[in-house]
Design a protein around this motif. Structure first.
Motif, short mmCIF file in Angstrom:
data_model
loop_
_atom_site.label_atom_id
_atom_site.label_comp_id
_atom_site.label_asym_id
_atom_site.label_seq_id
_atom_site.Cartn_x
_atom_site.Cartn_y
_atom_site.Cartn_z
N MET A 96 0.79 -1.37 0.03
CA MET A 96 -0.05 0.07 -0.11
C MET A 96 0.86 1.27 -0.22
SD MET A 96 -3.09 -1.11 2.61
CE MET A 96 -4.29 0.46 1.85
N GLN A 97 0.23 2.45 -0.52
CA GLN A 97 0.90 3.63 -0.75
C GLN A 97 0.36 4.19 0.87
OE1 GLN A 97 3.27 4.61 -2.99
NE2 GLN A 97 2.91 2.37 -3.59
N VAL A 98 1.22 5.05 1.44
CA VAL A 98 0.75 5.55 2.68
C VAL A 98 0.60 7.21 2.64
CG1 VAL A 98 1.02 6.02 5.08
CG2 VAL A 98 1.34 3.51 4.05
N MET A 99 -0.25 7.75 3.08
CA MET A 99 -0.38 9.35 3.30
C MET A 99 -0.65 9.62 4.51
SD MET A 99 -3.16 10.18 -0.01
CE MET A 99 -2.85 12.06 0.22
N ILE A 100 -0.05 10.61 5.28
CA ILE A 100 -0.14 10.99 6.59
C ILE A 100 -0.64 12.33 6.76
CG2 ILE A 100 0.97 11.30 8.89
CD1 ILE A 100 1.40 8.49 7.50
N ALA A 101 -1.85 12.36 7.31
CA ALA A 101 -2.66 13.53 7.50
C ALA A 101 -1.89 14.47 8.55
CB ALA A 101 -4.02 13.46 7.90
N ALA A 102 -1.84 15.82 8.12
CA ALA A 102 -1.43 16.85 9.10
C ALA A 102 -2.48 16.89 10.20
CB ALA A 102 -1.35 18.19 8.29
N ARG A 103 -1.88 17.38 11.27
CA ARG A 103 -2.49 17.60 12.75
C ARG A 103 -3.85 18.37 12.19
NH1 ARG A 103 -1.23 16.62 17.67
NH2 ARG A 103 0.95 16.51 17.19
N PRO A 104 -5.25 17.95 12.59
CA PRO A 104 -6.36 18.66 12.29
C PRO A 104 -6.16 19.92 13.02
CG PRO A 104 -6.91 16.40 13.21
CD PRO A 104 -5.35 16.56 13.20
N GLY A 105 -6.59 21.00 12.25
CA GLY A 105 -6.75 22.35 12.94
C GLY A 105 -5.40 22.98 12.70
N SER A 106 -3.99 22.28 12.29
CA SER A 106 -2.80 23.12 12.13
C SER A 106 -2.69 24.07 11.09
CB SER A 106 -1.73 21.96 11.99
OG SER A 106 -1.96 21.18 10.85
N THR A 107 -2.06 24.97 11.37
CA THR A 107 -1.97 26.04 10.36
C THR A 107 -0.75 26.02 9.43
OG1 THR A 107 -0.47 27.11 11.82
CG2 THR A 107 -2.68 27.77 12.06
N SER A 108 0.13 25.12 9.70
CA SER A 108 1.22 24.89 8.64
C SER A 108 1.19 23.25 8.37
CB SER A 108 2.67 25.33 9.38
OG SER A 108 3.04 24.71 10.54
N ILE A 109 1.66 22.90 7.58
CA ILE A 109 1.89 21.55 7.07
C ILE A 109 3.32 21.06 6.91
CG2 ILE A 109 0.96 19.79 5.51
CD1 ILE A 109 -1.35 21.35 4.60
N PRO A 110 3.70 20.24 7.83
CA PRO A 110 5.21 19.64 7.66
C PRO A 110 5.29 18.96 6.12
CG PRO A 110 4.27 18.97 9.67
CD PRO A 110 3.08 19.54 8.94
N ALA A 111 6.60 18.74 5.76
CA ALA A 111 6.74 18.39 4.61
C ALA A 111 6.52 16.92 4.35
CB ALA A 111 8.36 18.50 4.18
N ASP A 112 6.45 15.95 5.43
CA ASP A 112 6.07 14.80 5.27
C ASP A 112 4.46 14.41 5.66
OD1 ASP A 112 6.23 15.57 7.92
OD2 ASP A 112 6.97 13.46 8.60
N ARG A 113 3.79 15.52 5.76
CA ARG A 113 2.28 15.37 5.95
C ARG A 113 1.58 15.97 4.55
NH1 ARG A 113 4.68 13.10 9.80
NH2 ARG A 113 3.87 13.16 11.79
#
Length: 316
Positions: A170-187
């Protein structure tokens, strides 16, 4: 220390002797009702609890109490402010169920993709006996390989589920933390994960920010025919919206190990047998023998650490 264990029921098939060996006295009760708590904790220096609530009044009036050990990760049943004000240490258990929960999530994922329960029921009602060929293929079977898994909550549990999923291709996508204002590179933004993943697996805590995180609009964003798995907390999903999404055919299936009220003594909308391709398990994902024995071992470590003034897993 004199210790009382208020609710051993989910652990009483295990070896509790290590607990008894590290305290002077250990009194165990399978269950304790709210009306029984004050009497049962009176005179004890250590209270061990899983789901029994210790509110501010109980803590303030427990004159002998020095240590509370929660045999779970969540400490929402303990008034931490009152405990801290009294100088009472609170310790919990952590990371004990990672392998057990991840295994359960993959089992649910596989069952949805192979329509395992549907085929079992079909055989038992005689459908295979009446088949015109050697096999029965009434329900579409999907392979995990090449599909995309979206993970919401990337702590130890989410990471282990991702590792196992990759083993199936499977390919995996990691969601950014709900409500976060910035999205890390691996999210990836949650909205993007919902719209692109074939399977969504929830592993985030239940907080104000995540209550009904998966509501009707979120479910509508999910790909047609996709699957939802919840082994986190029932309140993260709007159960009425989930039923509607399954009954309409927008979702291909769902599996949940948790409900908004547990046990569901008043019933639950998801218990409707007419809902298609829904698997419900009774908050059992965490409950392997190995995981539950680890809880006992961690609690022993917590007690010994307190006695040696090197508290382990302290939460206040």
């Amino acid at each position: 220390m004199k210790a009382v264990f208020l609710d051993t029921q989910s652990l009483d098939d295990l070896d509790l002797s290590p607990l008894a060996d590290c305290v002077e006295t250990l009194v165990c009760y399978p269950t304790t009702s709210p009306e029984q708590v004050a009497e049962r904790i009176a005179g004890f220096e250590l209270v061990i609890t899983n789901k029994v609530v210790l509110d501010a009044d109980l803590i303030r009036n427990a004159d002998s109490l020095q240590l509370i050990c929660v045999v779970a990760t969540g400490v929402n049943t303990i008034d931490l402010t009152a405990a801290t004000a009294r100088g009472i240490t609170v310790c919990n258990s952590q990371g004990y169920g990672v392998q057990s929960v991840a295994q359960h999530v993959l089992s649910l994922m596989l069952a949805l993709h192979t329509r395992l329960l549907d085929y079992d029921r079909a055989v038992r009602r005689g459908d295979w006996n009446r088949s015109s060929q050697f096999c029965l293929l009434d329900y579409p079977i999907l392979e995990l390989n090449g599909r995309t898994l979206g993970i919401v909550g990337y702590g130890a549990l989410g990471q282990e589920v991702a590792r196992l999923a990759r083993c199936f291709g499977m390919q995996v996508m990691i969601a950014a933390r709900p409500g976060s204002t910035s999205i890390p590179a691996d999210r990836v933004a949650l909205e993007t994960v919902l719209s692109q993943a074939d399977v969504i697996s929830l592993h985030c805590p239940l907080t104000e920010a995540t209550h009904h995180l998966i509501d009707a609009p979120a479910l509508a964003r999910m790909k047609a025919g996709s699957f939802l798995i919840n082994a986190a907390r029932g309140g993260i999903v709007d159960e009425t919206a989930l039923k509607d999404a399954l009954c309409s055919g927008h979702l291909g299936g769902a599996a949940t190990d948790v409900l908004s009220e547990e046990p569901p003594r008043q019933g639950n909308i998801l218990l409707d047998p007419a809902i298609p391709n829904l698997i419900i398990t009774p908050h059992s994902a965490w409950g392997s023998v190995q995981a539950r024995q680890t809880i006992i071992e961690q609690t022993v470590e917590n007690i010994r650490g307190f006695l040696q003034q090197t508290s382990v897993r302290r939460v206040n």
